[in-house]
Motif scaffolding. Structure first.
Motif, PDB file in Angstrom:
ATOM      1  N   THR A 163       0.843  -1.194   0.000  1.00 14.64           N
ATOM      2  CA  THR A 163       0.000   0.000   0.000  1.00 14.64           C
ATOM      3  C   THR A 163       0.874   1.239   0.000  1.00 14.64           C
ATOM      4  O   THR A 163       1.876   1.310   0.716  1.00 14.64           O
ATOM      5  N   VAL A 164       0.502   2.203  -0.821  1.00 11.48           N
ATOM      6  CA  VAL A 164       1.190   3.496  -0.837  1.00 11.48           C
ATOM      7  C   VAL A 164       0.418   4.436   0.072  1.00 11.48           C
ATOM      8  O   VAL A 164      -0.738   4.756  -0.190  1.00 11.48           O
ATOM      9  N   ASP A 165       1.060   4.848   1.143  1.00 16.74           N
ATOM     10  CA  ASP A 165       0.389   5.672   2.146  1.00 16.74           C
ATOM     11  C   ASP A 165       1.141   6.979   2.332  1.00 16.74           C
ATOM     12  O   ASP A 165       2.321   6.992   2.657  1.00 16.74           O
ATOM     13  N   SER A 166       0.438   8.087   2.112  1.00 13.58           N
ATOM     14  CA  SER A 166       1.045   9.407   2.286  1.00 13.58           C
ATOM     15  C   SER A 166       0.547  10.111   3.535  1.00 13.58           C
ATOM     16  O   SER A 166       0.917  11.260   3.780  1.00 13.58           O
ATOM     17  N   ASN A 167      -0.302   9.439   4.323  1.00  8.80           N
ATOM     18  CA  ASN A 167      -0.843  10.038   5.538  1.00  8.80           C
ATOM     19  C   ASN A 167      -0.027   9.631   6.757  1.00  8.80           C
ATOM     20  O   ASN A 167       0.740   8.676   6.716  1.00  8.80           O
ATOM     21  N   ILE A 168      -0.236  10.362   7.850  1.00  7.07           N
ATOM     22  CA  ILE A 168       0.408  10.047   9.122  1.00  7.07           C
ATOM     23  C   ILE A 168      -0.610   9.341   9.997  1.00  7.07           C
ATOM     24  O   ILE A 168      -1.743   9.812  10.161  1.00  7.07           O
ATOM     25  N   GLU A 227       4.920   6.563   1.383  1.00  9.98           N
ATOM     26  CA  GLU A 227       5.596   5.406   1.965  1.00  9.98           C
ATOM     27  C   GLU A 227       4.952   4.110   1.478  1.00  9.98           C
ATOM     28  O   GLU A 227       3.727   3.979   1.449  1.00  9.98           O
ATOM     29  N   HIS A 228       5.764   3.122   1.099  1.00 10.56           N
ATOM     30  CA  HIS A 228       5.280   1.813   0.661  1.00 10.56           C
ATOM     31  C   HIS A 228       5.299   0.859   1.862  1.00 10.56           C
ATOM     32  O   HIS A 228       6.360   0.601   2.436  1.00 10.56           O
ATOM     33  N   ILE A 229       4.151   0.323   2.187  1.00  9.41           N
ATOM     34  CA  ILE A 229       4.053  -0.565   3.336  1.00  9.41           C
ATOM     35  C   ILE A 229       3.275  -1.815   2.946  1.00  9.41           C
ATOM     36  O   ILE A 229       2.497  -1.816   1.992  1.00  9.41           O
ATOM     37  N   VAL A 230       3.494  -2.912   3.696  1.00  2.46           N
ATOM     38  CA  VAL A 230       2.791  -4.175   3.492  1.00  2.46           C
ATOM     39  C   VAL A 230       1.633  -4.236   4.478  1.00  2.46           C
ATOM     40  O   VAL A 230       1.817  -4.030   5.686  1.00  2.46           O
ATOM     41  N   THR A 231       0.430  -4.508   3.968  1.00  2.52           N
ATOM     42  CA  THR A 231      -0.755  -4.557   4.828  1.00  2.52           C
ATOM     43  C   THR A 231      -1.571  -5.805   4.557  1.00  2.52           C
ATOM     44  O   THR A 231      -1.524  -6.377   3.464  1.00  2.52           O
ATOM     45  N   VAL A 232      -2.312  -6.218   5.581  1.00  4.75           N
ATOM     46  CA  VAL A 232      -3.276  -7.320   5.471  1.00  4.75           C
ATOM     47  C   VAL A 232      -4.545  -6.879   6.188  1.00  4.75           C
ATOM     48  O   VAL A 232      -4.514  -5.977   7.033  1.00  4.75           O
ATOM     49  N   PRO A 233      -5.676  -7.486   5.897  1.00  7.68           N
ATOM     50  CA  PRO A 233      -6.903  -7.137   6.623  1.00  7.68           C
ATOM     51  C   PRO A 233      -6.765  -7.428   8.112  1.00  7.68           C
ATOM     52  O   PRO A 233      -6.162  -8.421   8.525  1.00  7.68           O
ATOM     53  N   ALA A 234      -7.307  -6.552   8.930  1.00  9.08           N
ATOM     54  CA  ALA A 234      -7.221  -6.726  10.377  1.00  9.08           C
ATOM     55  C   ALA A 234      -7.903  -8.005  10.830  1.00  9.08           C
ATOM     56  O   ALA A 234      -7.531  -8.594  11.853  1.00  9.08           O
ATOM     57  N   LEU A 253       1.083 -21.580  11.000  1.00 13.05           N
ATOM     58  CA  LEU A 253       1.051 -20.408  11.870  1.00 13.05           C
ATOM     59  C   LEU A 253       2.381 -19.659  11.783  1.00 13.05           C
ATOM     60  O   LEU A 253       3.448 -20.250  11.901  1.00 13.05           O
ATOM     61  N   ARG A 254       2.278 -18.348  11.591  1.00 12.53           N
ATOM     62  CA  ARG A 254       3.480 -17.539  11.516  1.00 12.53           C
ATOM     63  C   ARG A 254       3.285 -16.300  12.391  1.00 12.53           C
ATOM     64  O   ARG A 254       2.298 -15.579  12.273  1.00 12.53           O
ATOM     65  N   TRP A 255       4.249 -16.063  13.268  1.00 15.08           N
ATOM     66  CA  TRP A 255       4.191 -14.883  14.132  1.00 15.08           C
ATOM     67  C   TRP A 255       4.679 -13.673  13.369  1.00 15.08           C
ATOM     68  O   TRP A 255       5.680 -13.743  12.645  1.00 15.08           O
ATOM     69  N   VAL A 256       3.979 -12.560  13.508  1.00 15.03           N
ATOM     70  CA  VAL A 256       4.322 -11.346  12.775  1.00 15.03           C
ATOM     71  C   VAL A 256       4.411 -10.176  13.745  1.00 15.03           C
ATOM     72  O   VAL A 256       3.912 -10.232  14.871  1.00 15.03           O
ATOM     73  N   ARG A 257       5.046  -9.121  13.278  1.00 13.18           N
ATOM     74  CA  ARG A 257       5.111  -7.875  14.037  1.00 13.18           C
ATOM     75  C   ARG A 257       4.316  -6.828  13.285  1.00 13.18           C
ATOM     76  O   ARG A 257       4.587  -6.568  12.105  1.00 13.18           O
ATOM     77  N   ILE A 258       3.315  -6.274  13.963  1.00 13.65           N
ATOM     78  CA  ILE A 258       2.411  -5.347  13.296  1.00 13.65           C
ATOM     79  C   ILE A 258       2.758  -3.911  13.661  1.00 13.65           C
ATOM     80  O   ILE A 258       3.413  -3.639  14.663  1.00 13.65           O
ATOM     81  N   GLY A 259       2.290  -2.996  12.808  1.00 12.37           N
ATOM     82  CA  GLY A 259       2.516  -1.571  13.033  1.00 12.37           C
ATOM     83  C   GLY A 259       1.206  -0.824  13.146  1.00 12.37           C
ATOM     84  O   GLY A 259       0.358  -1.121  13.975  1.00 12.37           O
ATOM     85  N   ARG A 261      -7.250  -2.268   7.688  1.00 10.11           N
ATOM     86  CA  ARG A 261      -6.049  -3.046   7.404  1.00 10.11           C
ATOM     87  C   ARG A 261      -4.978  -2.742   8.436  1.00 10.11           C
ATOM     88  O   ARG A 261      -5.004  -1.699   9.102  1.00 10.11           O
ATOM     89  N   VAL A 262      -4.034  -3.671   8.568  1.00  9.17           N
ATOM     90  CA  VAL A 262      -2.969  -3.559   9.555  1.00  9.17           C
ATOM     91  C   VAL A 262      -1.629  -3.637   8.845  1.00  9.17           C
ATOM     92  O   VAL A 262      -1.424  -4.492   7.966  1.00  9.17           O
ATOM     93  N   GLU A 263      -0.724  -2.769   9.215  1.00 10.34           N
ATOM     94  CA  GLU A 263       0.613  -2.786   8.627  1.00 10.34           C
ATOM     95  C   GLU A 263       1.425  -3.936   9.213  1.00 10.34           C
ATOM     96  O   GLU A 263       1.423  -4.161  10.424  1.00 10.34           O
ATOM     97  N   ILE A 264       2.122  -4.680   8.351  1.00 11.80           N
ATOM     98  CA  ILE A 264       2.995  -5.780   8.766  1.00 11.80           C
ATOM     99  C   ILE A 264       4.436  -5.308   8.662  1.00 11.80           C
ATOM    100  O   ILE A 264       4.940  -5.013   7.577  1.00 11.80           O
TER     101      ILE A 264
END
Length: 364
Positions: A48-53, A292-299, A322-328, A334-337
């Motif tokens: 996802t291309v995100d220009s917001n804060i 900013e280019h970020i990786v996201t998945v549905p919450a 099962l894979r453990w991830v760190r979210i942002g 959606r949630v940033e991975i």
């Protein structure tokens, strides 16, 4: 002798053949049952291309007051409880004030005495003024009368101020609401000794809320007072339009974060309580955006266990892995991975309660 040996051979062989047959029979009756595949829906991690804060914050009252007293004494009564709506000037609590009332009575008596002495001194001063003009008294006698009048007048003023002080202290024993609001906390009960500056009640303005948020240093050059923001209440999903009203110019006392205050409209359509967690989305002007280019998945695909956050991906032979991830940040739904999964990688978007690590899955 041969007959004896032959009989022994039969005796040994028969149990062995029986044991072997039993084992063979048990093995034949046992079947390995495999788990039925769990129907799942597959998603793909997107860039996802995100220009917001995106920052986190919380709801706070427009005004908060800690109700305390300036005098020490026993609490004789608390007339409200948490959750009560109060009006400005309403009596909230009372402190024992017999000693202050005694001091006020003494001050009143001193004022009465000083006023009588002042009245007598004033008459003497006026009389000596007339006589001095007629040159019937000496200058020395006139000056003595003048000094006495000035001294008595000062004492009368001091006695009056002592009475004002006693009355002011008496007001601090009757604690009243400074504004319309709601009682959110009661720290003491009747009979407790109240100390100066120690909060007895906490009052918040019930009709007006605002948002407090923190912005990292990397974003602060792009944030200005008056910018519009979107406030999303995490618990209810409500989206509220707000405006940045304050931008802290220093992060020295806030752990490197710059504090923001965001005004939100006063509306009965929103269910807001102080302390609610919110996500704040600040729209940046195009010429200030970094895209900013970020990786996201549905919450909905993210789940938590203890203090870990995970997501199910596809393993070999279509099994759930099962894979453990760190979210942002949370961006809408959606949630940033930050780590654990890359863009374009497949993951299980939805399944039922039978989903667990290693279970076969059927892609729908």
């Amino acid at each position: 002798m041969k007959k004896y040996i032959y009989s022994l051979g039969i005796t040994v062989l028969v149990p062995v053949s029986i044991f072997t047959g039993a084992c063979s029979s048990d093995h034949a009756g046992t079947e390995v049952k495999k788990a039925n595949p769990v129907p799942v829906t597959i998603g793909i991690a997107e860039t996802t291309v995100d220009s917001n804060i995106h920052v986190s914050g919380y709801i706070e009252a427009g005004e908060t007051a800690e109700i305390s007293t300036r005098v020490m004494g026993f609490i004789t009564g608390i007339h409200v409880k948490p959750g009560d709506i109060v009006k400005q000037g309403q009596l909230l609590a009372t402190i024992s004030n017999q000693d202050i009332q005694a001091r006020r009575a003494q001050a009143k008596a001193m004022v009465t005495e000083a006023e009588a002495a002042l009245n007598d001194a004033q008459k003497d001063y006026e009389r000596y003024t007339e006589l001095h003009q007629l040159q019937s008294v000496s200058t020395r006698e006139f000056e003595n009368a003048s000094l006495r009048y000035t001294s008595v007048k000062a004492k009368a003023e001091a006695a009056q101020q002592m009475q004002y002080e006693a009355e002011a202290m008496l007001d601090y024993t009757n604690l009243k609401a400074p504004f319309h609001g709601v009682v959110v906390q009661k720290n003491m009960d009747a009979g407790t000794m109240a100390h100066p500056g120690q909060p007895i009640l906490i009052l918040e303005q019930s009709a007006l809320h605002r948002v407090s948020a923190s912005v990292p240093e990397v974003y602060i050059p792009r944030v200005r007072k008056g910018m519009p923001v979107d406030v999303i209440v995490k618990s209810t999903g409500q989206s509220i339009q707000g405006t940045i009203s304050e931008v802290s110019p220093s992060s020295r006392f806030s752990g490197g974060q710059y504090l923001l205050k965001i005004d939100i409209p006063n509306s009965t359509h929103y269910t807001l309580y102080s302390g609610m967690n919110v996500n704040v989305v600040i729209a940046i002007d195009e010429h200030l955006a970094t895209h900013e280019h970020i990786v996201t998945v549905p919450a909905a695909a993210i789940f938590s266990k203890d203090q870990l956050t995970g997501i199910y991906t596809l393993g070999s032979e279509n099994t759930a892995l099962l894979r453990w991830v760190r979210i942002g940040r949370t961006i809408g739904n959606r949630v940033e991975i930050l780590a654990g999964i890359t863009a374009g990688e497949k993951f299980i978007l939805a399944g039922d309660e039978r989903l667990y690590n290693g279970v076969p899955v059927a892609i729908q």
